[in-house]
Design a protein around this motif. Structure first.
Motif, PDB file in Angstrom:
ATOM      1  N   UNK A   8     -24.577  27.437  22.270  1.00 17.05           N
ATOM      2  CA  UNK A   8     -24.805  28.148  23.510  1.00 17.05           C
ATOM      3  C   UNK A   8     -24.606  29.647  23.443  1.00 17.05           C
ATOM      4  N   UNK A   9     -23.836  30.127  22.466  1.00 18.69           N
ATOM      5  CA  UNK A   9     -23.593  31.563  22.334  1.00 18.69           C
ATOM      6  C   UNK A   9     -24.727  32.157  21.505  1.00 18.69           C
ATOM      7  N   UNK A  10     -25.555  32.969  22.110  1.00 17.61           N
ATOM      8  CA  UNK A  10     -26.751  33.454  21.426  1.00 17.61           C
ATOM      9  C   UNK A  10     -26.457  34.558  20.421  1.00 17.61           C
ATOM     10  N   UNK A  11     -25.474  35.406  20.728  1.00 18.79           N
ATOM     11  CA  UNK A  11     -25.152  36.525  19.832  1.00 18.79           C
ATOM     12  C   UNK A  11     -23.642  36.575  19.627  1.00 18.79           C
ATOM     13  N   UNK A  12     -23.104  35.705  18.768  1.00 17.32           N
ATOM     14  CA  UNK A  12     -21.646  35.600  18.616  1.00 17.32           C
ATOM     15  C   UNK A  12     -20.965  36.915  18.232  1.00 17.32           C
ATOM     16  N   UNK A  13     -21.648  37.773  17.484  1.00 15.67           N
ATOM     17  CA  UNK A  13     -20.998  39.009  17.049  1.00 15.67           C
ATOM     18  C   UNK A  13     -20.751  39.970  18.209  1.00 15.67           C
ATOM     19  N   UNK A  14     -21.365  39.731  19.353  1.00 16.51           N
ATOM     20  CA  UNK A  14     -21.108  40.581  20.516  1.00 16.51           C
ATOM     21  C   UNK A  14     -19.802  40.240  21.210  1.00 16.51           C
ATOM     22  N   UNK A  15     -19.253  39.062  20.954  1.00 12.75           N
ATOM     23  CA  UNK A  15     -18.114  38.597  21.724  1.00 12.75           C
ATOM     24  C   UNK A  15     -16.841  39.349  21.348  1.00 12.75           C
ATOM     25  N   UNK A  16     -16.170  39.974  22.305  1.00 15.00           N
ATOM     26  CA  UNK A  16     -14.894  40.617  21.998  1.00 15.00           C
ATOM     27  C   UNK A  16     -13.843  39.590  21.540  1.00 15.00           C
ATOM     28  N   UNK A 204     -35.179  17.886  30.730  1.00 18.71           N
ATOM     29  CA  UNK A 204     -34.629  19.240  30.635  1.00 18.71           C
ATOM     30  C   UNK A 204     -33.287  19.229  29.905  1.00 18.71           C
ATOM     31  N   UNK A 205     -32.488  18.180  30.100  1.00 20.70           N
ATOM     32  CA  UNK A 205     -31.206  18.055  29.403  1.00 20.70           C
ATOM     33  C   UNK A 205     -31.448  17.920  27.904  1.00 20.70           C
ATOM     34  N   UNK A 206     -32.362  17.040  27.534  1.00 20.26           N
ATOM     35  CA  UNK A 206     -32.681  16.839  26.117  1.00 20.26           C
ATOM     36  C   UNK A 206     -33.155  18.139  25.490  1.00 20.26           C
ATOM     37  N   UNK A 207     -34.083  18.815  26.143  1.00 22.17           N
ATOM     38  CA  UNK A 207     -34.656  20.035  25.568  1.00 22.17           C
ATOM     39  C   UNK A 207     -33.623  21.143  25.448  1.00 22.17           C
ATOM     40  N   UNK A 208     -32.671  21.214  26.403  1.00 15.65           N
ATOM     41  CA  UNK A 208     -31.659  22.265  26.319  1.00 15.65           C
ATOM     42  C   UNK A 208     -30.761  22.071  25.096  1.00 15.65           C
ATOM     43  N   UNK A 209     -30.334  20.848  24.855  1.00 15.93           N
ATOM     44  CA  UNK A 209     -29.515  20.602  23.666  1.00 15.93           C
ATOM     45  C   UNK A 209     -30.290  20.904  22.383  1.00 15.93           C
ATOM     46  N   UNK A 210     -31.540  20.479  22.316  1.00 19.00           N
ATOM     47  CA  UNK A 210     -32.325  20.752  21.111  1.00 19.00           C
ATOM     48  C   UNK A 210     -32.571  22.253  20.941  1.00 19.00           C
ATOM     49  N   UNK A 211     -32.757  22.954  22.055  1.00 17.51           N
ATOM     50  CA  UNK A 211     -32.997  24.390  21.978  1.00 17.51           C
ATOM     51  C   UNK A 211     -31.741  25.122  21.515  1.00 17.51           C
ATOM     52  N   UNK A 212     -30.580  24.692  21.969  1.00 17.99           N
ATOM     53  CA  UNK A 212     -29.331  25.281  21.483  1.00 17.99           C
ATOM     54  C   UNK A 212     -29.181  25.073  19.976  1.00 17.99           C
ATOM     55  N   UNK A 213     -29.507  23.877  19.523  1.00 17.48           N
ATOM     56  CA  UNK A 213     -29.408  23.591  18.101  1.00 17.48           C
ATOM     57  C   UNK A 213     -30.389  24.447  17.309  1.00 17.48           C
ATOM     58  N   UNK A 214     -31.586  24.636  17.862  1.00 19.89           N
ATOM     59  CA  UNK A 214     -32.576  25.476  17.187  1.00 19.89           C
ATOM     60  C   UNK A 214     -32.064  26.902  17.048  1.00 19.89           C
ATOM     61  N   UNK A 215     -31.456  27.442  18.119  1.00 20.40           N
ATOM     62  CA  UNK A 215     -30.928  28.805  18.062  1.00 20.40           C
ATOM     63  C   UNK A 215     -29.830  28.912  17.001  1.00 20.40           C
ATOM     64  N   UNK A 216     -28.983  27.900  16.907  1.00 21.34           N
ATOM     65  CA  UNK A 216     -27.913  27.944  15.914  1.00 21.34           C
ATOM     66  C   UNK A 216     -28.491  27.875  14.500  1.00 21.34           C
ATOM     67  N   UNK A 217     -29.498  27.044  14.287  1.00 20.27           N
ATOM     68  CA  UNK A 217     -30.167  26.996  12.981  1.00 20.27           C
ATOM     69  C   UNK A 217     -30.766  28.358  12.633  1.00 20.27           C
ATOM     70  N   UNK A 218     -31.417  28.978  13.587  1.00 20.64           N
ATOM     71  CA  UNK A 218     -32.066  30.262  13.326  1.00 20.64           C
ATOM     72  C   UNK A 218     -31.053  31.326  12.931  1.00 20.64           C
ATOM     73  N   UNK A 219     -29.864  31.295  13.541  1.00 23.58           N
ATOM     74  CA  UNK A 219     -28.820  32.263  13.198  1.00 23.58           C
ATOM     75  C   UNK A 219     -28.192  31.986  11.852  1.00 23.58           C
ATOM     76  N   UNK A 220     -27.918  30.702  11.596  1.00 25.66           N
ATOM     77  CA  UNK A 220     -27.036  30.356  10.490  1.00 25.66           C
ATOM     78  C   UNK A 220     -27.749  29.877   9.239  1.00 25.66           C
ATOM     79  N   UNK A 221     -29.053  29.611   9.325  1.00 25.98           N
ATOM     80  CA  UNK A 221     -29.801  29.116   8.160  1.00 25.98           C
ATOM     81  C   UNK A 221     -31.036  29.988   7.949  1.00 25.98           C
TER      82      UNK A 221
END
Length: 272
Positions: A8-16, A204-221
């Motif tokens: 859920x955190x899109x830009x972790x490096x921004x977090x204080x 919408x619930x299913x897609x939100x979880x998959x979209x969060x996972x996609x964002x994490x993959x894009x950041x970390x892989x």
């Protein structure tokens, strides 16, 4: 520890400063976890936080009050300034019902919540120089308030918890019919549970979880292509993933990956 720290955190490096703490066992059926940001920013500085929230409601305590927020249909932003903190509870479906919340009325909305006892106890808990101890005290204060306030969950509410668990844990699940089969319920029953206890349609619930996972993959892989990530998460092809990304985040997966590499500084004005 079941806290999905990166989810859920899109830009972790921004977090204080940001922590997620698991809900103690007596209230684990009501709260997924507690999330606690704390920030101290230099005068004139603003830290924009972009969040692709979980499909759920949150009850949040801050120094100036308590607020309830429903599930969102798009990315949300908050600009942090000065010094502050928050202690939020990511409510499970049974927690929403136990507090008498109607989540479908709170979609994309935040409203004040009258809980003076919770406000006082959490504010007291967050005082003091030891931030680790303050977080633990805050979770204890939250737990005690919930045990004294929340109603006993119904069987339907606990079934809604199981619905959430299945969607969250099974990455091969991409259709409502699959969810209904896993829970041995009709599609219509799944739709009613989602509306009553979560506030948005089951797809919408299913897609939100998959979209969060996609964002994490894009950041970390960085080596994974958009097409590979789409296939891993059950999308028909990368075009469907790109369409979901653009609809909810307002940018493509490739642009998001580029922004995340830059520490969250957008490559175009779309996030400003």
């Amino acid at each position: 520890m079941d806290t999905d720290q990166g989810g859920g955190i899109l830009y972790p490096t921004r977090l204080p400063s940001f922590h997620r703490l698991p809900a103690p066992e007596p209230v684990a059926h009501l709260v997924r976890w507690f999330w606690i940001p704390r920030w101290r920013l230099a005068p004139g500085r603003t830290s924009r936080q972009g969040v692709l929230t979980f499909p759920a409601s949150n009850l949040t305590v801050e120094p100036d009050g308590v607020a309830i927020s429903g599930p969102t249909t798009r990315i949300s932003h908050r600009d942090l300034v000065g010094e502050g903190w928050a202690v939020g509870a990511l409510l499970r479906p049974a927690g929403v019902a136990a507090l008498g919340v109607t989540p479908s009325e709170l979609v994309d909305t935040e409203a004040p919540w009258e809980a003076p006892g919770l406000l006082l106890s959490v504010t007291d808990a967050m005082a003091g120089p030891d931030e680790d101890a303050a977080r633990d005290r805050a979770v204890t204060a939250w737990t005690n308030w919930l045990l004294a306030t929340a109603a006993e969950p119904t069987e339907a509410a606990l079934t809604a918890n199981r619905l959430e668990d299945v969607v969250r844990e099974d990455r091969d699940l991409v259709r409502v019919e699959q969810l209904a089969e896993r829970l041995h319920l009709s599609v219509r029953s799944i739709q009613r549970l989602a509306d009553r206890f979560i506030g948005v349609p089951p797809l919408a619930i299913i897609r939100r979880y998959r979209l969060q996972e996609a964002a994490q993959h894009l950041r970390e892989d960085p080596g994974a292509t958009v097409a590979q990530i789409a296939a891993t998460l059950g999308y028909a092809d990368h075009a469907h993933l790109t369409s979901d990304f653009r609809r909810v985040l307002g940018l493509t997966p490739r642009d998001y990956r580029s922004d995340a590499r830059r520490g969250g500084e957008p490559t175009s004005p779309r996030e400003s």
